[in-house]
Scaffold this active site. Structure first.
Site, short mmCIF file in Angstrom:
data_model
loop_
_atom_site.label_atom_id
_atom_site.label_comp_id
_atom_site.label_asym_id
_atom_site.label_seq_id
_atom_site.Cartn_x
_atom_site.Cartn_y
_atom_site.Cartn_z
N GLU A 1 0.81 -1.22 0.00
CA GLU A 1 0.00 0.00 0.00
C GLU A 1 0.84 1.28 0.00
O GLU A 1 0.77 2.08 0.95
CB GLU A 1 -0.92 0.02 1.22
CG GLU A 1 -1.88 -1.15 1.30
CD GLU A 1 -2.93 -1.00 2.39
OE1 GLU A 1 -2.83 -0.06 3.20
OE2 GLU A 1 -3.87 -1.81 2.42
N GLU B 1 -5.04 -8.78 1.08
CA GLU B 1 -5.66 -8.43 2.36
C GLU B 1 -7.14 -8.22 2.13
O GLU B 1 -7.54 -7.57 1.14
CB GLU B 1 -5.12 -7.11 2.95
CG GLU B 1 -3.79 -7.22 3.62
CD GLU B 1 -3.33 -5.90 4.26
OE1 GLU B 1 -4.18 -5.12 4.75
OE2 GLU B 1 -2.11 -5.65 4.26
C1 BGP Z 1 -4.04 -2.15 5.77
C2 BGP Z 1 -2.61 -2.38 6.22
C3 BGP Z 1 -2.48 -3.34 7.36
C4 BGP Z 1 -3.62 -3.31 8.37
C5 BGP Z 1 -4.99 -3.18 7.73
C6 BGP Z 1 -6.14 -2.96 8.69
O1 BGP Z 1 -4.15 -0.88 5.23
O2 BGP Z 1 -1.83 -2.87 5.16
O3 BGP Z 1 -1.22 -3.14 7.91
O4 BGP Z 1 -3.36 -2.50 9.41
O5 BGP Z 1 -5.01 -2.17 6.77
O6 BGP Z 1 -6.31 -1.60 8.97
P1 BGP Z 1 -6.36 -1.01 10.45
O7 BGP Z 1 -5.27 -1.70 11.20
O8 BGP Z 1 -6.10 0.44 10.29
O9 BGP Z 1 -7.71 -1.29 10.96
#
Ligand code: BGP
Length: 458
Positions: free
Chosen positions: A165, A363
């Site tokens: 990302e 993800e």
């Molecule tokens: C994505 C990232 C992850 C993770 C996920 C969940 O953007 O790659 O590292 O954190 O989001 O988001 P959050 O932890 O902000 O709820």
């Protein structure tokens, strides 16, 4: 039944800062998160920082056993630059090489294919002091770090990613004040974005030169943009939102060039980065072999209702308003819309506009607050998470049936972990983590995930 191919990848993703712990042990240097937490704890949710990550550094063996028990045939983790090369460049930390070797070997013994990512928001502090991604020299140091990873681990690792990302460190670090160095500097943001695309291409170049016969790609968080209506001004707003949110990194990564329309806007606002022709050639000649896509939420937009403040620093929202669609499904804990069909629209966009390049979901997941209330007989009954996965998998399957070249599905995440902005507020894991004892317990979704992976469907 929804059935995927026998060789379909099922797994999950993690990142070094969120999972390793041992932030200052065995030679690791500080990254921006360690430094920031040390200096400004009040900026972290409940003042819980990366020091309290989920101890993968110490417990990797037990965790890999749990990966197996939850049906993983593949797993993505990231290598911490500041652990492997504590000064950013120069000396390699032998303890780190040993650790990552152990992790890789343990995964392979368990028939879990490693996918390694090289940068997950975690700039070494010494590199940030040089200016981070604003500085062309840091791009070079990153490419060397990548080479060190390929040389040490590439004999066994055949799936690589250059960045996770990348738009996040641009937006959060240089426009929105969410991540260190929390600047609000549009010109800096464009320079950082451009240097990141260049860094990715240079890492790919280094990988190809070593001829290790694996694949290298990049992970992008794609948010399909939907206009409020078919009104031409809504359509224009959505078109421009898409340039910034998606095409900004997709085009250079897959096509080797930047979108003309985006360049026009950047020029209009006098935000062009410093660049040289040779670097553009590097970007053009070193595109990705495959793509990782993180999908959480769509982006709904409408034509702006008011004039932008011409004195304020430029933001992409100069061109659009966010549109809150009535009736939308929402994950109230994270505040993100849940729109399963988005995954299908992404699949078709890649098929139709990006040469049907090989890709996988890297993800997808749902963070839920207060999961303890779903505890029955010691196991979290997270049926909502199973439904979330099923609903997305149905749409993904439809996209594959229509010819999109998707080879796998990784969820976020394997074990409840620390989050950049929310610490442990929202839990995402297939496995729950007791913060006091570090005890890990497979949730109902973890058991379901094993079945899914064994049957290749549901
Ligand atoms: C994505 C990232 C992850 C993770 C996920 C969940 O953007 O790659 O590292 O954190 O989001 O988001 P959050 O932890 O902000 O709820």
């Amino acid at each position: 039944m929804i059935k995927f191919k026998d060789n379909f990848y099922f797994g999950s993703a993690s990142s070094a800062t969120q999972s390793e712990g041992a932030w200052n042990e065995e030679g690791k240097g500080k990254n921006i998160w360690d430094y920031w937490y040390e200096t400004e704890r009040f900026r972290f949710h409940n003042e819980i920082g990366p020091y309290e990550a989920s101890t993968f550094y110490k417990n990797y063996k037990e965790d890999i056993k749990l990966l197996k028990e939850t049906g993983h045939n593949s797993f993505r983790f990231s290598i911490s630059w500041s652990r492997l090369v504590p000064d950013g460049f120069g000396e390699i930390n032998k303890k780190a090489v040993e650790f990552y070797n152990n992790v890789i070997d343990e995964m392979l013994i368990n028939d879990i294919e490693p996918f390694i990512n090289l940068f997950h928001f975690d700039m070494p502090m010494c590199m940030q002091e040089l200016g981070g991604w604003e500085n062309r020299e840091v791009v070079e140091h990153y490419a060397n770090f990548a080479k060190i990873c390929f040389e040490n681990f590439g004999d066994r690792v055949k799936r690589w990613f250059t960045f996770n990302e990348p738009i996040v460190h641009v937006e959060c670090g240089y426009l929105l004040g969410y991540h260190y160095p929390y600047k609000v500097d549009p010109k800096g943001a464009v320079q950082v974005a451009y240097h990141t695309s260049l860094a990715s291409a240079l890492a790919i170049k280094n990988y190809k030169e070593l001829n290790q016969k694996g694949k290298i790609g990049i992970i992008l968080n794609l948010s399909p943009c939907y206009p409020r209506s078919e009104n031409k001004w809504d359509l224009k707003a959505s078109f421009i939102a898409n340039l910034f949110a998606n095409k900004s990194f997709l085009d250079p990564a897959v096509k080797g060039c930047f979108s003309e329309e985006l360049i026009e806007i950047i020029k209009k606002h006098e935000l062009m980065p410093n660049y040289i022709k040779e670097d553009l050639d590097i970007i053009a000649n070193n595109t990705v072999d495959y793509l990782g896509v993180n999908y959480y939420q769509p982006r709904r937009v409408a034509a702006r209702a008011s004039l932008p403040n011409l004195e304020a620093p430029f933001m992409p929202e100069y061109y659009y308003d966010y549109y809150v669609m009535p009736g939308r499904k929402i994950n109230p804990h994270r505040g993100w819309e849940i729109f399963e069909k988005g995954i299908y629209d992404i699949a078709l966009n890649i098929r139709d506009n990006y040469g049907n390049i090989e890709w996988l979901i890297t993800e997808n997941g749902m963070g839920v607050e207060g999961e303890e209330k779903f505890l029955v007989d010691g196991i979290i009954q997270d049926d909502y998470r199973i439904d979330f996965y099923k609903d997305h998998l149905r749409w993904l399957h439809k996209g594959i049936e229509q010819g999109s070249n998707c080879i796998g599905y990784h969820v976020w995440t394997f074990i409840d972990n620390w989050s950049w902005l929310n610490a442990y507020k929202n839990r995402y894991g297939l496995v729950s983590l007791d913060l006091n004892t570090q005890k890990r317990t497979i949730k109902k979704s973890g058991k379901w995930y094993k079945e899914l992976s064994e049957k290749k469907g549901f």
